[in-house]
Design a protein around this motif. Structure first.
Motif, PDB file in Angstrom:
ATOM      1  N   LEU A1167      39.047  46.785  29.532  1.00 21.85           N
ATOM      2  CA  LEU A1167      39.331  46.343  30.893  1.00 21.85           C
ATOM      3  C   LEU A1167      38.041  46.278  31.702  1.00 21.85           C
ATOM      4  O   LEU A1167      37.083  47.011  31.431  1.00 21.85           O
ATOM      5  CB  LEU A1167      40.314  47.304  31.569  1.00 21.85           C
ATOM      6  N   ASN A1168      38.040  45.409  32.693  1.00 20.55           N
ATOM      7  CA  ASN A1168      36.911  45.268  33.610  1.00 20.55           C
ATOM      8  C   ASN A1168      37.322  45.932  34.927  1.00 20.55           C
ATOM      9  O   ASN A1168      38.035  45.331  35.727  1.00 20.55           O
ATOM     10  CB  ASN A1168      36.589  43.786  33.815  1.00 20.55           C
ATOM     11  N   PRO A1169      36.918  47.177  35.157  1.00 19.07           N
ATOM     12  CA  PRO A1169      37.489  47.980  36.250  1.00 19.07           C
ATOM     13  C   PRO A1169      37.324  47.320  37.613  1.00 19.07           C
ATOM     14  O   PRO A1169      36.303  46.685  37.910  1.00 19.07           O
ATOM     15  CB  PRO A1169      36.706  49.297  36.179  1.00 19.07           C
ATOM     16  N   ASN A1170      38.390  47.483  38.440  1.00 21.03           N
ATOM     17  CA  ASN A1170      38.368  47.069  39.840  1.00 21.03           C
ATOM     18  C   ASN A1170      38.170  45.567  40.046  1.00 21.03           C
ATOM     19  O   ASN A1170      37.650  45.135  41.076  1.00 21.03           O
ATOM     20  CB  ASN A1170      37.307  47.853  40.620  1.00 21.03           C
ATOM     21  N   THR A1171      38.586  44.771  39.069  1.00 24.11           N
ATOM     22  CA  THR A1171      38.549  43.314  39.255  1.00 24.11           C
ATOM     23  C   THR A1171      39.871  42.784  39.786  1.00 24.11           C
ATOM     24  O   THR A1171      39.955  41.619  40.175  1.00 24.11           O
ATOM     25  CB  THR A1171      38.192  42.601  37.933  1.00 24.11           C
ATOM     26  N   GLY A1172      40.905  43.638  39.789  1.00 19.85           N
ATOM     27  CA  GLY A1172      42.156  43.269  40.445  1.00 19.85           C
ATOM     28  C   GLY A1172      42.010  43.441  41.940  1.00 19.85           C
ATOM     29  O   GLY A1172      41.309  44.339  42.417  1.00 19.85           O
ATOM     30  N   GLY A1173      42.671  42.572  42.714  1.00 19.47           N
ATOM     31  CA  GLY A1173      42.569  42.656  44.171  1.00 19.47           C
ATOM     32  C   GLY A1173      43.225  43.904  44.713  1.00 19.47           C
ATOM     33  O   GLY A1173      44.292  44.324  44.247  1.00 19.47           O
ATOM     34  N   ARG A1174      42.597  44.505  45.725  1.00 13.88           N
ATOM     35  CA  ARG A1174      43.194  45.679  46.361  1.00 13.88           C
ATOM     36  C   ARG A1174      44.315  45.254  47.295  1.00 13.88           C
ATOM     37  O   ARG A1174      44.390  44.109  47.736  1.00 13.88           O
ATOM     38  CB  ARG A1174      42.122  46.456  47.140  1.00 13.88           C
ATOM     39  N   GLY A1175      45.160  46.190  47.641  1.00  9.13           N
ATOM     40  CA  GLY A1175      46.266  45.926  48.538  1.00  9.13           C
ATOM     41  C   GLY A1175      47.177  47.131  48.574  1.00  9.13           C
ATOM     42  O   GLY A1175      46.875  48.178  47.986  1.00  9.13           O
ATOM     43  N   GLN A1176      48.285  47.008  49.273  1.00  7.92           N
ATOM     44  CA  GLN A1176      49.279  48.085  49.200  1.00  7.92           C
ATOM     45  C   GLN A1176      49.657  48.290  47.738  1.00  7.92           C
ATOM     46  O   GLN A1176      49.860  49.415  47.281  1.00  7.92           O
ATOM     47  CB  GLN A1176      50.508  47.728  50.029  1.00  7.92           C
ATOM     48  N   GLY A1211      48.308  39.848  52.886  1.00  8.05           N
ATOM     49  CA  GLY A1211      47.236  40.775  53.250  1.00  8.05           C
ATOM     50  C   GLY A1211      46.541  41.414  52.071  1.00  8.05           C
ATOM     51  O   GLY A1211      45.528  42.102  52.243  1.00  8.05           O
ATOM     52  N   GLY A1212      47.051  41.204  50.871  1.00  4.04           N
ATOM     53  CA  GLY A1212      46.378  41.735  49.683  1.00  4.04           C
ATOM     54  C   GLY A1212      45.105  40.967  49.400  1.00  4.04           C
ATOM     55  O   GLY A1212      44.999  39.773  49.694  1.00  4.04           O
ATOM     56  N   HIS A1213      44.100  41.652  48.826  1.00  5.34           N
ATOM     57  CA  HIS A1213      42.824  41.013  48.528  1.00  5.34           C
ATOM     58  C   HIS A1213      42.947  40.125  47.294  1.00  5.34           C
ATOM     59  O   HIS A1213      43.786  40.362  46.411  1.00  5.34           O
ATOM     60  CB  HIS A1213      41.747  42.072  48.285  1.00  5.34           C
ATOM     61  N   TYR A1256      48.784  42.750  46.686  1.00  6.77           N
ATOM     62  CA  TYR A1256      49.938  42.410  47.525  1.00  6.77           C
ATOM     63  C   TYR A1256      50.025  43.418  48.667  1.00  6.77           C
ATOM     64  O   TYR A1256      50.005  44.640  48.432  1.00  6.77           O
ATOM     65  CB  TYR A1256      51.229  42.450  46.699  1.00  6.77           C
ATOM     66  N   GLY A1257      50.142  42.924  49.891  1.00  2.00           N
ATOM     67  CA  GLY A1257      50.275  43.811  51.045  1.00  2.00           C
ATOM     68  C   GLY A1257      48.931  44.301  51.533  1.00  2.00           C
ATOM     69  O   GLY A1257      47.945  44.336  50.793  1.00  2.00           O
ATOM     70  N   THR A1258      48.893  44.701  52.775  1.00  2.00           N
ATOM     71  CA  THR A1258      47.625  45.113  53.374  1.00  2.00           C
ATOM     72  C   THR A1258      47.131  46.417  52.776  1.00  2.00           C
ATOM     73  O   THR A1258      47.921  47.286  52.395  1.00  2.00           O
ATOM     74  CB  THR A1258      47.776  45.294  54.892  1.00  2.00           C
ATOM     75  N   ASP A1264      46.610  57.158  49.466  1.00  2.00           N
ATOM     76  CA  ASP A1264      45.265  57.719  49.440  1.00  2.00           C
ATOM     77  C   ASP A1264      44.639  57.689  48.052  1.00  2.00           C
ATOM     78  O   ASP A1264      43.481  58.056  47.889  1.00  2.00           O
ATOM     79  CB  ASP A1264      45.293  59.184  49.941  1.00  2.00           C
ATOM     80  N   GLU A1265      45.400  57.287  47.051  1.00  2.00           N
ATOM     81  CA  GLU A1265      44.844  57.292  45.701  1.00  2.00           C
ATOM     82  C   GLU A1265      43.739  56.253  45.564  1.00  2.00           C
ATOM     83  O   GLU A1265      43.725  55.247  46.259  1.00  2.00           O
ATOM     84  CB  GLU A1265      45.931  56.952  44.672  1.00  2.00           C
ATOM     85  N   GLU A1266      42.809  56.524  44.659  1.00  4.50           N
ATOM     86  CA  GLU A1266      41.787  55.529  44.338  1.00  4.50           C
ATOM     87  C   GLU A1266      42.476  54.280  43.772  1.00  4.50           C
ATOM     88  O   GLU A1266      43.435  54.380  43.017  1.00  4.50           O
ATOM     89  CB  GLU A1266      40.819  56.089  43.294  1.00  4.50           C
ATOM     90  N   PRO A1267      41.985  53.090  44.141  1.00  2.00           N
ATOM     91  CA  PRO A1267      42.632  51.867  43.656  1.00  2.00           C
ATOM     92  C   PRO A1267      42.761  51.828  42.142  1.00  2.00           C
ATOM     93  O   PRO A1267      43.773  51.429  41.607  1.00  2.00           O
ATOM     94  CB  PRO A1267      41.696  50.756  44.158  1.00  2.00           C
ATOM     95  N   ASP A1268      41.702  52.265  41.429  1.00  2.02           N
ATOM     96  CA  ASP A1268      41.742  52.175  39.978  1.00  2.02           C
ATOM     97  C   ASP A1268      42.840  53.065  39.395  1.00  2.02           C
ATOM     98  O   ASP A1268      43.578  52.678  38.513  1.00  2.02           O
ATOM     99  CB  ASP A1268      40.382  52.569  39.385  1.00  2.02           C
TER     100      ASP A1268
END
Length: 1299
Positions: A1167-1176, A1211-1213, A1256-1258, A1264-1268
């Motif tokens: 996997l290529n970490p943190n390449t998915g868009g952030r969001g809720q 609102g998702g990245h 998806y979502g702002t 509070d969890e890390e996105p990854d």
């Protein structure tokens, strides 16, 4: 039998524990206990032994003290402990140690998603808690390698040479292992590249791990030394995860006996149907421990060599239905998936095909639907009084086919109540009102009388039976067997209520119910043999030159097996060994495990028999042909050593002396209404008693229903043999009957599926035979789609356009004996390699075709400017291969071989183009497609003979109307939600291809009517390149999206698009001109169309939007693959990382196979970490895949989302774009962009980074969890696991949907 000692055979199931015990006198006692009853006992098997000892010896055996083992000769046990631990993810904490660069390999797996229509991609949790990467690397020597590296060379077990490119970094390894120990993890799976042929690296890691304090170390090279690191890795993980858990259970079981279990013989049943000593019982061999006993039970009691009639095992319990087959030999599979984990180990081919008596009942948009969802044991059916849903069990109870007075009072919250038939009837009364209200709302059905509660319940029983018949047909016909020429062996608590009806539907004449049918798994363990297996890999070509080597290995492995069984106390005359070779034709993936039974040794063959003849006979049986000039490769050598059990003699019961004693007369509901039904108790019947249906025979807690016109005979051993009568012929009319609607839906789908089985069996190419890249379908007289299987997204509905084009173009020139070939985009084609073969169905007395059948298969090459017929830079259609619009492949029954050969070679007339590069495979596969269509024609004619042409065509229309109703219901719901959210039911979305081409969609939904207009006006003009998407591809994408949004199974036919008006401007990128290139439209633009549709409806963020098409090769070889990326997030879910999405679901070649076949080293795949868009909710990550070329070759890439990112929603990245980099050996790094061909030299590296999914979502709504970490969470996924999904049928279905 040892004097004065008892024997116990026990099946510890998920709900009940069944015990069979034989006393010294020969008397048999059986018992059934709840597997979990902590208020009364700690362990069910031990408690059963205690009670029987107390009962048979007359001595008190204290419940809370260890049992004296002096009265026990042996205990044989099967257990679902391993299966339940997998399902519930309650095994031992463990970690994975894997070759550096592959840390996420088992997460990615084969990159295919489990269910193609689920936007929320639910994949089970990985078994490992942590991963460490081991700095080491072995590379197979390759004659074509142009890289000269001064590396040590070692010899593998197969005599192949390997280069040690990286030795183990012990210092780093110890540091990483210590970190795992510090976390409290003491179980480790070790999985290294190519360890199956050279295990020194794995053994070294294992030794260090044990020395440091790991209590369980599972080496993949020991657990299952077979090629393919992904399934071998899963198997090693399962072993590390389950073996400590099993040992813990065994330790607890042993503590209930004085002195433990050392002083008695305790054997456990393995997944392969053989027993093994307790100390050898491993997690990876325990998955089917319980069900395997049932197969052994019916195999040894129902199959009789003198009649030679094979047997279908039908095991229907409360929570699952398993089917299997026995014809004198156990049928094994060597790789199958259970609870989301692929296990590479010998297992009986037990196929879980339905959810058993707990299958839930639904009424959806006018369709009776049974399962696959299950009520389970808790809450269970309505009648269990725990708030559960209506199930098949409730339907049987409602019809009085289950009698509460014969069931224990263990139900309700207090677990002391009988089955609640009043609650069941009340629930069915409510459902019947819903059914009748729907009927009244349908114009054509308003005059029909309302359905009674009994008719509704009976309808669900019929649909449930047809649901179970489909996979049984598939199981037999997949291997070239006639379903009707089988005996149905019925066991399990619920099977007896359905056996007669299922046998009749399948054309079988006999049902066999063993007197121990309720505990047949336990009884099977009493009859089973002890088995020890040895296996090792091979790479030998089977020939006269290799026979001596193979014989030597067989001899040595046989000696190992024999010695192991001698050590277990067997005598020489009790031991048998059988040799198997895992064989395949060169350049194919379809390996068969072959023994030489019925193929004795001859001059020039192995002294163990003629393996070549055995392989060719089996290949011909399964696939209809052989490849006589193709070399045969031996992948593995396997020995199965058997210590023969002293089989128990069948116990005869007293002869009947009068008529069978009737216990009571009940009233049961059948097709003709309520009928008086005699009830018998099996124990009270004698040998020779004859029972005419309708009747019920109670066998303990099992209910056996003998239907009207069937007749049961009690055999001398106390079993029930039922002869199936013709049954009442049900008159089916043209008017809509919703029960028949569901049954016809299954029958039509079964026709398409059986066509697919014939195509797979008789085709020759890898694409069709092994990758299963094909679809088969049937169409009405108007060319409208009726049924399509399998559901390959890019084929959905597309063939309808092809059939209707031929009808419009050829008209009355379509004659009996004609078969039409087409692939042109203007004639409904997707891209040129997908060749569609269409056959009209003529019926006697009808001048015009009454139906059409068609099969579409992907041919590996049909000419053009590049091998594989998928050029990245094609500008015109003829550059992509041979073109067929309306070509008569068969004319008046004669195959037009010369004419089609000329057409396949026609592209060579254009500069730079070639004719087909594989004419032999093209012709063979076209003939296979013709044969598949002929199978469909025979089945359709059989259906017409059974029901009449008017009725079959009427139900074709009803099923299309039903799909229309389902889509209308969905559109009304979408309109309601959309208006609530936005205040309007007009939707709009736009997105762009990397070349700037626009795809524009406006949707206007009429919520009152449930209709919509999808208008693609405003989309870009046709492009000068190959990103043009044929109209059929756009329609397929739309049907795919509609099915995803419906959220449950609906018939996928022309009715799906009836409520949707589709406007596609001619001359646009979505409906290009006649000579426009389209190959990229099929594999890339199709994904963007889906992105735009889902964006308009606001369903979820964009997934990677690309298939990442990678082709490399030279004049001697070529390889094509598509690569996974990130899935888009949705309103309640995080996107899955490293998975294929939407219009493709292709499996990726295993790294070891890739490196074995081609001059390439896969340096990284993770996997290529943190390449998915952030969001809720976060998008899934893309992957990194890095190839090192070992010789000069040409690389072609056809990719998207390198310029425009996958969009986030609400609102998702956005997800991160993909990137294609060439890293030249001189140090230059070049971005080669999205679509190109590059000449590469040995030592050059291609680095592929695939796109992530949108969020998806702002982000404000994020936890509070890390996105990854959040991205990797799967939350509820483990609770959704069920046992449904095992055996060869499930794996075939998964393979079909992985295209």
């Amino acid at each position: 039998m040892s004097e004065g000692k008892l024997r116990f055979a026990i099946d510890r199931g998920g709900t009940f524990t069944d015990i069979w015990a034989q006393c010294p006198s020969g008397k048999v006692t059986v018992m059934k206990l709840l597997s979990e009853d902590p208020q009364n006992y700690r362990d069910a098997p031990r408690e059963g032994i205690r009670r029987i000892l107390e009962q048979e010896t007359g001595s008190t055996v204290a419940a809370d003290e260890p049992i004296d083992v002096s009265k026990i000769e042996w205990i044989r046990m099967g257990t679902t402990v391993a299966t339940n631990a997998l399902l519930e993810r309650k095994g031992t904490r463990m970690a994975l140690a894997i070759t550096k660069g592959f840390k996420d390999l088992l997460h990615i797996g084969n990159q295919a998603r489990p269910s193609i229509f689920d936007l929320e991609i639910l994949s089970p949790d990985q078994l490992y808690e942590d991963v460490i990467e081991i700095e080491e690397r072995l590379v197979l020597q390759n004659d074509k390698c142009e890289i000269r590296k001064p590396s040590p060379v070692v010899e593998g077990q197969t005599k192949e040479k390997l280069e040690v490119w990286t030795v183990i970094n012990e210092t780093k390894l110890r540091e990483d292992l210590q970190k795992l120990l510090n976390k409290g993890i003491t179980s480790l799976a070790v999985v290294l590249m190519h360890s199956y042929i050279y295990d020194a690296h794995e053994r070294k890691v294992g030794a260090i791990a044990r020395e440091m304090g790991f209590t369980q170390v599972s080496l993949s090279s020991v657990v299952m030394p077979m090629v393919r690191i992904v399934p071998r890795g899963y198997t090693a993980c399962a072993d590390a995860y389950l073996t400590p858990h099993i040992k813990k259970y065994i330790k607890g079981f042993a503590s209930g006996f004085k002195g433990g279990i050392e002083n008695m013989r305790v054997l456990f049943m393995q997944s392969d149907g053989g027993l093994t000593p307790v100390e050898s019982f491993l997690g990876s061999r325990a998955i089917l421990s319980g069900p395997a006993g049932g197969v052994v039970g019916y195999a040894l009691t129902t199959y009789h060599k003198e009649t030679d009639m094979p047997v279908i095992g039908f095991d229907m319990g409360g929570t699952s239905t398993d089917v299997s087959r026995y014809a004198g030999q156990y049928e094994h599979v060597f790789e199958t998936t259970t609870a989301g984990v692929t296990i590479q180990a010998p297992q009986l081919d037990i196929n879980t095909v339905a959810a058993g008596g707990g299958s839930m009942l639904f009424f959806r948009s006018g369709m009776f639907v049974v399962g696959p969802e299950s009520a389970g044991a808790n809450p269970g059916p309505v009648c269990y009084m725990k708030g559960g849903p209506l199930t098949v069990t409730d339907a049987n109870l409602c019809l009085n086919r289950l009698l509460p007075q014969y069931f224990p009072k263990i139900f309700g919250k207090t677990q002391d109540q009988p089955l609640d038939d009043a609650a069941t009837r009340k629930a069915f009364d409510k459902l019947a009102k819903e059914v009748n209200e729907f009927m009244q709302s349908q114009g054509e059905s308003s005059s029909k009388q309302s359905m009674t509660v009994e008719e509704v319940a009976m309808g669900f029983i019929k649909v449930a039976n047809e649901t179970m018949c489909r996979p049984i047909r598939a199981l037999t016909q997949a291997k070239g067997h006639d379903t009707s020429r089988h005996i149905l062996a019925c066991f399990g608590g619920a099977g007896g209520q359905h056996a007669c009806a299922i046998a009749r539907s399948l054309g079988m004449t006999q049902v066999y119910v063993h007197r121990y049918a309720g505990i047949l798994s336990a009884y099977g363990m009493a009859l089973a043999d002890v088995v020890h297996e040895s296996q090792e890999p091979s790479a030998a070509k089977y020939s006269k030159d290799s026979v001596s080597y193979l014989d030597e290995r067989i001899c040595q492995l046989s000696a190992q097996c024999k010695q192991e069984l001698l050590n277990q106390g067997f005598k020489e005359n009790q031991i048998e060994t059988e040799a198997y070779l895992h064989m395949r034709y060169d350049r194919t993936d379809c390996a068969l495990m072959c023994s030489t039974e019925n193929h004795p040794a001859k001059q020039g063959t192995s002294r163990y028999g003629d393996f070549r003849a055995a392989f060719q006979e089996r290949y011909r049986t399964e696939f209809g042909f052989t490849l006589p000039d193709r070399p045969i490769i031996v992948d593995d050598i396997r020995i199965r050593g058997v210590g023969k059990a002293l089989t128990q003699g069948e116990h005869n019961i007293p002869e009947a002396t009068g008529p069978p004693p009737v216990e009571l007369v009940s009233s049961c509901y059948f097709d003709s209404g309520w009928q008086d039904t005699n009830v018998y108790i099996l124990e009270h019947l004698g040998a020779g008693h004859v029972i005419d249906g309708p009747a019920i025979v109670m066998n303990g807690n099992s209910t056996i229903l003998v239907e009207p016109t069937c007749q049961a005979v009690i055999t001398k051993s106390g079993d029930i043999k039922i002869t199936i009568g013709c049954g009442m012929v049900e008159k089916v009319g043209k008017d809509l009957d919703m029960i028949q609607l569901s049954i016809f839906s299954h029958r039509f789908m079964s026709i398409a599926e059986q066509m697919g089985r014939v195509l797979q069996r008789t085709s020759i190419s890898t694409n069709i035979k092994e990758r299963l890249d094909f679809s088969c379908a049937m169409f009405g007289p108007d060319g409208g789609l009726v049924a399509n299987a399998p559901h390959i997204p890019v084929h959905l509905g597309a063939m309808q356009e092809t059939v209707q084009y031929q009808m419009k173009t050829l008209g009355d020139d379509i004659k009996p004996g004609d078969v039409i070939l087409s692939n042109h985009p203007q004639a409904g084609g997707s891209h040129l390699p997908d060749l569609t073969v269409i056959t009209p169905v003529f019926y006697p007395g009808e001048p015009q075709p009454v139906f059409f059948v068609a099969s579409r298969g992907h041919h590996a090459d049909i000419g053009g400017i590049t091998p594989g017929s998928m050029p990245p830079h094609s500008k015109y259609l003829h550059e992509e291969g041979a073109v067929f619009k309306s070509f008569k492949l068969v004319k008046s029954g004669e195959f037009q071989e010369q004419a089609v050969t000329e057409e396949l070679n026609a592209p060579s007339q254009y500069p730079g183009s070639s004719g087909t590069r594989n004419l032999h495979d093209n012709l063979s596969d076209l003939k296979a497609q013709v044969a598949a269509n002929q199978k469909g024609i025979r089945l359709i004619k059989g259906l017409i003979d059974e029901y009449s042409l008017d009725v079959v065509q009427a139900y074709m229309a009803h099923i299309q109307n039903n799909a229309e109703v389902a889509v209308k219901d969905m559109l009304r719901e979408i309109a309601r939600k959309t208006e609530l959210r936005t205040g309007t039911t007009t939707l709009h979305a736009v997105d762009y291809l990397d070349n700037g081409a626009e795809i524009n969609l406006s949707v206007i939904i009429d919520g009152a009517k449930g209709t919509a207009v999808c208008d693609f006006s405003g989309s870009s003009y046709e492009v000068y390149g190959n990103l043009n998407a044929p109209r059929a591809v756009t329609l397929s994408a739309l049907i795919y999206c509609l099915r995803c949004m419906v959220g449950h199974d609906v018939p996928l036919n022309q009715g799906c698009l009836k409520p949707v008006s589709v406007i596609i401007p001619g001359g646009s990128i979505l409906d290009p001109s006649e000579n426009a290139a389209v190959v990229g439209g099929n594999v890339l633009t199709s994904q963007r169309i889906v992105d735009v549709i889902l964006k308009a409806f606001g369903v979820c963020a964009a997934s990677q939007g690309c298939m990442n098409n990678i082709t490399f090769g030279d004049s001697e070889f070529g390889h094509y693959e598509t690569v996974a990326g990130g899935a888009g997030a949705g309103p309640t879910w995080n996107g899955r990382s490293g998975v294929h999405t939407h219009m493709t679901n292709t499996r990726i070649t295993d790294p070891e196979i890739l490196e074995r076949r081609y001059p390439v080293v896969l340096k990284r795949f993770h996997l290529n970490p943190n390449t998915g868009g952030r969001g809720q909710y976060c998008g899934g990550d893309g992957v990194i895949r890095e190839y090192l070329w070992r010789k000069s070759l040409t690389l072609s890439v056809l990719t998207e989302r390198r310029v425009f990112s996958p969009y986030g929603l609400h609102g998702g990245h956005d997800g991160q774009k993909g990137l294609n980099l060439m890293i030249y050996k001189d140090g230059r790094i070049v971005n080669v962009c999205g679509k190109t061909s590059v000449d590469c030299s040995a030592g050059d590296v291609f680095l592929l980074q695939t796109p992530g999914g949108g969020g998806y979502g702002t982000v404000d709504g994020q936890t509070d969890e890390e996105p990854d970490r959040k991205r990797r969470k799967v939350g509820k996924q483990t609770s959704t696991l069920t046992k449904v999904g095992t055996g060869s049928l499930y794996d075939y279905k998964r393979s079909q949907e992985s295209v």
